[in-house]
Design a protein around this motif. Structure first.
Motif, PDB file in Angstrom:
ATOM      1  N   LYS A  73     -57.514   4.549  -2.411  1.00  0.00           N
ATOM      2  CA  LYS A  73     -56.536   4.650  -3.500  1.00  0.00           C
ATOM      3  C   LYS A  73     -55.268   3.862  -3.172  1.00  0.00           C
ATOM      4  O   LYS A  73     -54.720   3.170  -4.030  1.00  0.00           O
ATOM      5  N   ASN A  74     -54.810   3.975  -1.916  1.00  0.00           N
ATOM      6  CA  ASN A  74     -53.616   3.225  -1.518  1.00  0.00           C
ATOM      7  C   ASN A  74     -53.849   1.728  -1.598  1.00  0.00           C
ATOM      8  O   ASN A  74     -52.983   0.980  -2.061  1.00  0.00           O
ATOM      9  N   GLN A  75     -55.000   1.277  -1.154  1.00  0.00           N
ATOM     10  CA  GLN A  75     -55.297  -0.155  -1.188  1.00  0.00           C
ATOM     11  C   GLN A  75     -55.413  -0.653  -2.624  1.00  0.00           C
ATOM     12  O   GLN A  75     -54.943  -1.740  -2.949  1.00  0.00           O
ATOM     13  N   GLN A  76     -56.037   0.143  -3.487  1.00  0.00           N
ATOM     14  CA  GLN A  76     -56.155  -0.248  -4.892  1.00  0.00           C
ATOM     15  C   GLN A  76     -54.777  -0.358  -5.540  1.00  0.00           C
ATOM     16  O   GLN A  76     -54.505  -1.317  -6.269  1.00  0.00           O
ATOM     17  N   ALA A  77     -53.916   0.614  -5.268  1.00  0.00           N
ATOM     18  CA  ALA A  77     -52.580   0.592  -5.856  1.00  0.00           C
ATOM     19  C   ALA A  77     -51.794  -0.615  -5.354  1.00  0.00           C
ATOM     20  O   ALA A  77     -51.111  -1.294  -6.137  1.00  0.00           O
ATOM     21  N   PHE A  78     -51.890  -0.890  -4.064  1.00  0.00           N
ATOM     22  CA  PHE A  78     -51.179  -2.041  -3.501  1.00  0.00           C
ATOM     23  C   PHE A  78     -51.709  -3.346  -4.079  1.00  0.00           C
ATOM     24  O   PHE A  78     -50.939  -4.224  -4.477  1.00  0.00           O
ATOM     25  N   ALA A  79     -53.023  -3.488  -4.130  1.00  0.00           N
ATOM     26  CA  ALA A  79     -53.626  -4.727  -4.643  1.00  0.00           C
ATOM     27  C   ALA A  79     -53.270  -4.942  -6.106  1.00  0.00           C
ATOM     28  O   ALA A  79     -52.956  -6.064  -6.519  1.00  0.00           O
ATOM     29  N   SER A  80     -53.302  -3.883  -6.876  1.00  0.00           N
ATOM     30  CA  SER A  80     -52.963  -3.997  -8.296  1.00  0.00           C
ATOM     31  C   SER A  80     -51.495  -4.394  -8.468  1.00  0.00           C
ATOM     32  O   SER A  80     -51.165  -5.274  -9.268  1.00  0.00           O
ATOM     33  N   GLY A  81     -50.616  -3.752  -7.718  1.00  0.00           N
ATOM     34  CA  GLY A  81     -49.194  -4.080  -7.790  1.00  0.00           C
ATOM     35  C   GLY A  81     -48.915  -5.501  -7.339  1.00  0.00           C
ATOM     36  O   GLY A  81     -48.090  -6.213  -7.929  1.00  0.00           O
ATOM     37  N   LEU A  82     -49.609  -5.933  -6.283  1.00  0.00           N
ATOM     38  CA  LEU A  82     -49.429  -7.295  -5.790  1.00  0.00           C
ATOM     39  C   LEU A  82     -49.906  -8.311  -6.829  1.00  0.00           C
ATOM     40  O   LEU A  82     -49.257  -9.335  -7.059  1.00  0.00           O
ATOM     41  N   GLN A  83     -51.004  -8.010  -7.482  1.00  0.00           N
ATOM     42  CA  GLN A  83     -51.502  -8.912  -8.526  1.00  0.00           C
ATOM     43  C   GLN A  83     -50.485  -9.026  -9.660  1.00  0.00           C
ATOM     44  O   GLN A  83     -50.181 -10.126 -10.127  1.00  0.00           O
ATOM     45  N   GLN A  84     -49.937  -7.894 -10.075  1.00  0.00           N
ATOM     46  CA  GLN A  84     -48.943  -7.922 -11.143  1.00  0.00           C
ATOM     47  C   GLN A  84     -47.693  -8.696 -10.726  1.00  0.00           C
ATOM     48  O   GLN A  84     -47.126  -9.465 -11.511  1.00  0.00           O
ATOM     49  N   ALA A  85     -47.276  -8.505  -9.472  1.00  0.00           N
ATOM     50  CA  ALA A  85     -46.093  -9.215  -8.976  1.00  0.00           C
ATOM     51  C   ALA A  85     -46.322 -10.717  -8.948  1.00  0.00           C
ATOM     52  O   ALA A  85     -45.445 -11.500  -9.340  1.00  0.00           O
ATOM     53  N   LEU A  86     -47.494 -11.134  -8.495  1.00  0.00           N
ATOM     54  CA  LEU A  86     -47.785 -12.568  -8.440  1.00  0.00           C
ATOM     55  C   LEU A  86     -47.927 -13.176  -9.836  1.00  0.00           C
ATOM     56  O   LEU A  86     -47.527 -14.322 -10.060  1.00  0.00           O
ATOM     57  N   GLU A  87     -48.469 -12.421 -10.763  1.00  0.00           N
ATOM     58  CA  GLU A  87     -48.573 -12.919 -12.133  1.00  0.00           C
ATOM     59  C   GLU A  87     -47.186 -13.081 -12.757  1.00  0.00           C
ATOM     60  O   GLU A  87     -46.921 -14.067 -13.453  1.00  0.00           O
ATOM     61  N   ALA A  88     -46.296 -12.117 -12.480  1.00  0.00           N
ATOM     62  CA  ALA A  88     -44.919 -12.227 -12.991  1.00  0.00           C
ATOM     63  C   ALA A  88     -44.215 -13.414 -12.349  1.00  0.00           C
ATOM     64  O   ALA A  88     -43.481 -14.161 -13.020  1.00  0.00           O
TER      65      ALA A  88
END
Length: 157
Positions: A91-106
């Protein structure tokens, strides 16, 4: 916007990305800390219960039977703890990966806007979604069994 504003806008986009990654790291650290605190509190309560059962023993025979009972209970608890730790890690890895993807897209969007404002025509698209597909696939459960996946790959060829 002038060409002189472009370096400032690129700097801001990079700073925002760094800030978001730092926030993601902090959030991830807090989740791990909460998990460790929960595990520690559980261990303390288990140890307290075991010591109390030792104090309630009224003879040597009942006292001698406690370690075997405790061992089995501890073994079952540790198996459950291992599963919980694995679930927390995923769960922690999924949350981090999702947040990182959103940050890079922004970040990608901010950089593209800064360069467009500079008048740079036809910017190449950076396929960030493709970069993350393989990485995120390791953390998401498979929706089909391996036999179906192989037949699907064979049909695509």
């Amino acid at each position: 916007m002038s060409i002189q504003a472009t370096p400032l806008n690129l700097f801001k986009a990079n700073a925002e990305l760094q800030l978001r990654i730092a926030q993601l790291m902090r959030e991830s650290g807090h989740r791990w800390l909460e998990a460790a605190q929960h595990s520690s509190a559980t261990g303390i309560s288990e140890t307290t219960a075991e010591l109390q059962s030792l104090l309630r023993a009224e003879d040597w025979q009942s006292l001698a039977s406690l370690p075997a009972e405790t061992f089995m209970r501890r073994l079952e608890d540790r198996m459950s703890d291992a599963k919980s730790s694995s679930d927390i890690a995923i769960k922690n890895q999924q949350a981090f990966a999702s947040g990182l993807q959103q940050a890079l897209e922004a970040w990608q969007k901010s950089v593209a806007e800064a360069l467009r404002a500079d008048g740079t025509p036809n910017l190449p698209a950076l396929p960030l979604q493709d970069i993350f597909k393989q990485w995120l696939s390791a953390w998401t459960p498979a929706t089909q069994d391996p036999a179906q996946a192989k037949s699907g790959k064979a049909a695509q060829k």
